[in-house]
Design a protein around this motif. Structure first.
Motif, mmCIF file in Angstrom:
data_model
loop_
_atom_site.group_PDB
_atom_site.id
_atom_site.type_symbol
_atom_site.label_atom_id
_atom_site.label_comp_id
_atom_site.label_asym_id
_atom_site.label_seq_id
_atom_site.Cartn_x
_atom_site.Cartn_y
_atom_site.Cartn_z
ATOM 1 N N MET A 81 0.806 -1.221 0.000
ATOM 2 C CA MET A 81 0.000 0.000 0.000
ATOM 3 C C MET A 81 0.841 1.273 0.000
ATOM 4 O O MET A 81 0.290 2.363 -0.083
ATOM 5 C CB MET A 81 -1.003 0.015 1.163
ATOM 6 N N HIS A 82 2.170 1.148 0.075
ATOM 7 C CA HIS A 82 2.985 2.373 0.045
ATOM 8 C C HIS A 82 4.358 2.082 -0.535
ATOM 9 O O HIS A 82 5.227 1.532 0.133
ATOM 10 C CB HIS A 82 3.121 2.977 1.443
ATOM 11 N N CYS A 83 4.554 2.471 -1.796
ATOM 12 C CA CYS A 83 5.864 2.318 -2.423
ATOM 13 C C CYS A 83 6.003 3.396 -3.482
ATOM 14 O O CYS A 83 5.063 4.136 -3.754
ATOM 15 C CB CYS A 83 5.983 0.926 -3.059
ATOM 16 N N HIS A 84 7.196 3.492 -4.059
ATOM 17 C CA HIS A 84 7.437 4.494 -5.100
ATOM 18 C C HIS A 84 7.969 3.764 -6.324
ATOM 19 O O HIS A 84 9.115 3.318 -6.341
ATOM 20 C CB HIS A 84 8.398 5.562 -4.580
ATOM 21 N N ILE A 85 7.108 3.587 -7.310
ATOM 22 C CA ILE A 85 7.469 2.741 -8.459
ATOM 23 C C ILE A 85 7.200 3.413 -9.807
ATOM 24 O O ILE A 85 7.526 2.832 -10.840
ATOM 25 C CB ILE A 85 6.710 1.390 -8.406
ATOM 26 N N ASP A 141 1.705 3.451 -5.818
ATOM 27 C CA ASP A 141 2.696 4.513 -5.688
ATOM 28 C C ASP A 141 2.087 5.611 -4.824
ATOM 29 O O ASP A 141 0.957 6.040 -5.030
ATOM 30 C CB ASP A 141 3.099 5.095 -7.039
ATOM 31 N N ALA A 142 2.892 6.083 -3.860
ATOM 32 C CA ALA A 142 2.324 6.887 -2.781
ATOM 33 C C ALA A 142 2.432 8.388 -2.968
ATOM 34 O O ALA A 142 1.954 9.129 -2.107
ATOM 35 C CB ALA A 142 2.979 6.491 -1.460
ATOM 36 N N ALA A 143 3.042 8.891 -4.036
ATOM 37 C CA ALA A 143 3.205 10.346 -4.115
ATOM 38 C C ALA A 143 3.388 10.798 -5.552
ATOM 39 O O ALA A 143 4.498 10.807 -6.069
ATOM 40 C CB ALA A 143 4.397 10.798 -3.273
ATOM 41 N N THR A 288 1.700 7.222 7.284
ATOM 42 C CA THR A 288 2.605 6.350 6.558
ATOM 43 C C THR A 288 4.027 6.428 7.105
ATOM 44 O O THR A 288 4.373 7.384 7.786
ATOM 45 C CB THR A 288 2.568 6.666 5.053
ATOM 46 N N HIS A 289 4.817 5.400 6.772
ATOM 47 C CA HIS A 289 6.201 5.222 7.238
ATOM 48 C C HIS A 289 6.392 5.839 8.622
ATOM 49 O O HIS A 289 7.280 6.673 8.849
ATOM 50 C CB HIS A 289 7.232 5.717 6.221
ATOM 51 N N ILE A 290 5.554 5.367 9.545
ATOM 52 C CA ILE A 290 5.504 5.920 10.904
ATOM 53 C C ILE A 290 6.851 5.783 11.619
ATOM 54 O O ILE A 290 7.154 6.565 12.524
ATOM 55 C CB ILE A 290 4.358 5.217 11.696
ATOM 56 N N THR A 404 8.409 -0.868 3.426
ATOM 57 C CA THR A 404 9.743 -0.284 3.602
ATOM 58 C C THR A 404 9.724 1.129 3.042
ATOM 59 O O THR A 404 10.776 1.756 2.948
ATOM 60 C CB THR A 404 10.816 -1.086 2.840
ATOM 61 N N ASP A 405 8.507 1.590 2.620
ATOM 62 C CA ASP A 405 8.449 2.854 1.890
ATOM 63 C C ASP A 405 9.408 2.746 0.695
ATOM 64 O O ASP A 405 10.174 3.656 0.421
ATOM 65 C CB ASP A 405 8.824 4.018 2.828
ATOM 66 N N HIS A 406 9.342 1.592 0.026
ATOM 67 C CA HIS A 406 10.282 1.298 -1.068
ATOM 68 C C HIS A 406 10.488 2.502 -1.971
ATOM 69 O O HIS A 406 9.502 3.059 -2.437
ATOM 70 C CB HIS A 406 9.758 0.120 -1.914
ATOM 71 N N PRO A 407 11.677 2.924 -2.271
ATOM 72 C CA PRO A 407 12.957 2.373 -1.788
ATOM 73 C C PRO A 407 13.530 3.133 -0.586
ATOM 74 O O PRO A 407 14.707 2.949 -0.280
ATOM 75 C CB PRO A 407 13.854 2.569 -3.013
ATOM 76 N N ASN A 408 12.730 3.953 0.097
ATOM 77 C CA ASN A 408 13.292 4.861 1.107
ATOM 78 C C ASN A 408 13.943 4.158 2.294
ATOM 79 O O ASN A 408 15.037 4.512 2.718
ATOM 80 C CB ASN A 408 12.221 5.825 1.599
ATOM 81 N N GLY A 409 13.247 3.164 2.890
ATOM 82 C CA GLY A 409 13.839 2.434 4.015
ATOM 83 C C GLY A 409 14.623 1.229 3.542
ATOM 84 O O GLY A 409 15.470 0.682 4.245
#
Ligand SMILES: [Zn+2]
Length: 584
Positions: A81-85, A141-143, A288-290, A404-409
């Motif tokens: 539910m939260h990634c950046h792709i 994709d979250a943003a 998100t990404h608490i 992991t907030d892919h790829p942030n974490g």
């Protein structure tokens, strides 16, 4: 725009894969389907027309194909539910890391799949194949800035294997902030609905609400707390959070506001996070990404940095309208990418890396910087531990989601490792022993014996996110659900088990078999189109003609940008959390 997909659908002559129109039976597996109260019972799953169906009443009916799942674990397909792709910042990050592409692993072309590049920001095709190979069948994709929605949809059309959607950035949008300043809730609500529909987006995203606008107005600008004024709009981050959460609730969106809170990554930011939770004022909200927002410390003394998860988790435990995903950090090299412009600058200053920043007119910002998480670093070791504390301190697994907030974490490819850390406390203790000694001593991790069960893993990776996203047709294996199914071979080492599913079935198509991609399809784009007052469009149009670089009539994304799509209904269905079925 891609109108045809010239590769990959071909299958071998002797291939036994099943396609969508056929009837498939998955026989005798241990089924994990928490929404239908199955927790490892042996059960047959029947599939027809891309959906799960009731077993046929007539016992003589034979399926077109049968998968013998005896001894295997059957779950719904995974949901990230939260990634950046996809979209402009992901693409900028790909271009910004040639060194990763040059030295990274190669994904070669096969008779069924495209070639691709990996590293922390894989190419579109590699992203789709890797999710599929991991048993994930849906990702969001979250943003995405609304102005870049077309770019995102075009990359989605090149991302095989999974259903996908995106959250549209709204927390620093000028029209939204002006409506809040004018206290015109009706206008704000109509604009939110119009913008979601115009971008063909799935949900509303807030990133550092108000802070990105201040970043655009002042050198190194940002907001430091929820009650600071945002230039020219005379409103505060607290106003933005409360009003956008209220508007999303009033529109009965399937997913509530998805919030990246202010002060990400800063020591002592737990206070801002707690204030953000309170600012929701009883409305639904997903933080998100608490992990990145749960830090103690803050008196310029690095040694005071630490965890403040306990109090925040307690607040989440006692507020069923609130959910979180974790944003777990894993040690290694990755790329940070965010709609939080000032955060990108902060990371660049801290680590001395290269940095990319961009502003999107009237709408949003962006920051990108490489980052390396080291287990011997005091701060990074805390970040790793704080993520795990969140999984282990939230009582209700339906409201804490693996990310992991892919790829942030770290990469989504690390999900099997997180599963092992949650299911195997001996392994967790071993890794804890390898991190910075102060964290080893101070984190409550060393006292937390909790181990996740397979059912709980199933909840935090598929059933829970489906429910929080309001996707009634996903995250379960009951009749009417999308036939997205992952079949694993049990293994004592859960990282191995979850790294290589034996079968992955997407919308009834057996795409992965014996751990190998046998066919690919392209999946659907999930989006919403809430109703709104059409009379309000003229105000939005006037504003466009005055301030935007694009004309109002050219702004909305046309249906031709979505090859295959599902419009998800608004109206409050499937959105409630489930404290009634709380698992301890
Ligand atoms: Zn993110």
């Amino acid at each position: 725009m891609r109108l045809d997909f010239p590769i990959v659908a071909e299958s071998r002559a002797d291939d036994t894969t099943t396609t969508m129109g056929q009837r498939l039976r998955i026989r005798g597996g241990y089924v994990y389907d928490p929404l239908n109260e199955l927790s490892g019972q042996v059960h047959d799953i029947w599939i027809e027309g891309g959906k799960i169906v009731e077993p046929p009443a007539d016992p003589h009916i034979v399926p077109d194909r049968q998968i013998d799942a005896s001894g295997l674990i059957v779950m719904p397909g995974g949901i990230d539910m939260h990634c950046h792709i996809a979209g402009p910042k992901v693409n900028a990050a790909r271009k910004m890391r040639p060194e990763e592409k040059r030295h990274g692993a190669v994904m070669s072309r096969t008779s069924r799949t495209h070639s691709g590049t990996l590293g922390s920001v894989p190419s579109t095709f590699a992203t789709g194949y890797k999710y599929l190979g991991l048993g994930y069948t849906t990702a969001f994709d979250a943003a995405v800035p609304p102005l870049s929605a077309r770019h995102c949809h075009e990359e989605f059309a090149d991302t095989p294997g999974i259903d996908k959607g995106f959250y549209v950035l709204m927390g620093n949008n000028h029209f939204a902030m002006q409506s809040i300043k004018d206290r015109d809730t009706e206008r704000l609500r109509s604009f939110m609905a119009w913008l979601l529909g115009a971008a063909k987006a799935f949900a509303v995203k807030l990133v550092n609400p108000g802070g990105v606008e201040v970043w655009k107005q002042h050198a190194s600008g940002n907001v430091t707390d929820l009650d600071q004024q945002v230039d020219y709009f005379d409103i505060t981050p607290r106003d933005i959070i409360r009003e956008l959460a209220a508007a999303a609730d009033a529109l009965e969106l399937p997913h509530p506001v998805h919030i990246h809170a202010n002060n990400l990554g800063l020591p002592g930011n737990w206070r801002t996070t707690l204030e953000t939770l309170k600012a929701l004022d009883g409305h639904r909200g997903h933080l998100t990404h608490i992990q990145f927002h749960s830090y103690a410390g803050g008196d310029e003394d690095e040694t005071t940095f630490g965890s403040h998860v306990a109090e925040l988790a307690e607040y989440v435990n006692s507020h069923p309208e609130i959910s979180v995903d974790v944003g777990q950090v894993l040690f290694g090299e990755t790329t940070s990418m965010t709609g939080d412009g000032p955060l990108g600058y902060y990371l660049h200053k801290v680590y001395g890396t290269k940095w990319f920043s961009a502003d999107t007119e009237l709408e949003a910002g962006c920051g990108i910087a490489p980052i390396q998480y080291r287990n011997k670093s005091f701060v990074h070791a805390w970040q790793w531990a704080i993520g795990l504390e969140w999984y282990l301190l939230v009582d209700d697994p339906w409201r804490v989601v693996m990310s992991t907030d892919h790829p942030n974490g770290g990469s989504f490819l690390a999900y099997p490792k997180i599963v092992r850390l949650l299911m195997d406390r001996t392994y967790r203790a071993d890794v804890l022993r390898s991190v910075h000694p102060k964290v080893r001593e101070q984190s409550v991790l060393r006292d937390l014996d909790r181990e996740y069960s397979l059912e709980e893993i199933c909840i935090i990776t598929r059933a829970g996110p489906a429910r929080l996203l309001g996707l009634d047709h996903k995250g379960h294996l009951g009749p009417g659900a999308d036939a997205d199914v992952t079949i694993y071979e049990p293994h004592e080492n859960k990282e191995i088990m979850f790294s290589l599913p034996k079968y992955v079935i997407k919308a009834g198509d057996v795409l992965v078999e014996q751990g190998e991609i046998r066919r690919t399809t392209f999946g659907k784009t999930l989006h919403v189109a809430p109703d709104y007052d059409r009379d309000r469009e003229s105000e939005i149009a006037d504003w466009f003609e005055q301030y935007y670089t694009i004309r109002f009539r050219n702004y909305p994304v046309g249906p031709e940008y979505l090859e295959q799509s599902d419009q998800v209904a608004c109206g409050g269905k499937g959105v409630s959390p489930s404290p009634d079925r709380r698992l301890q």
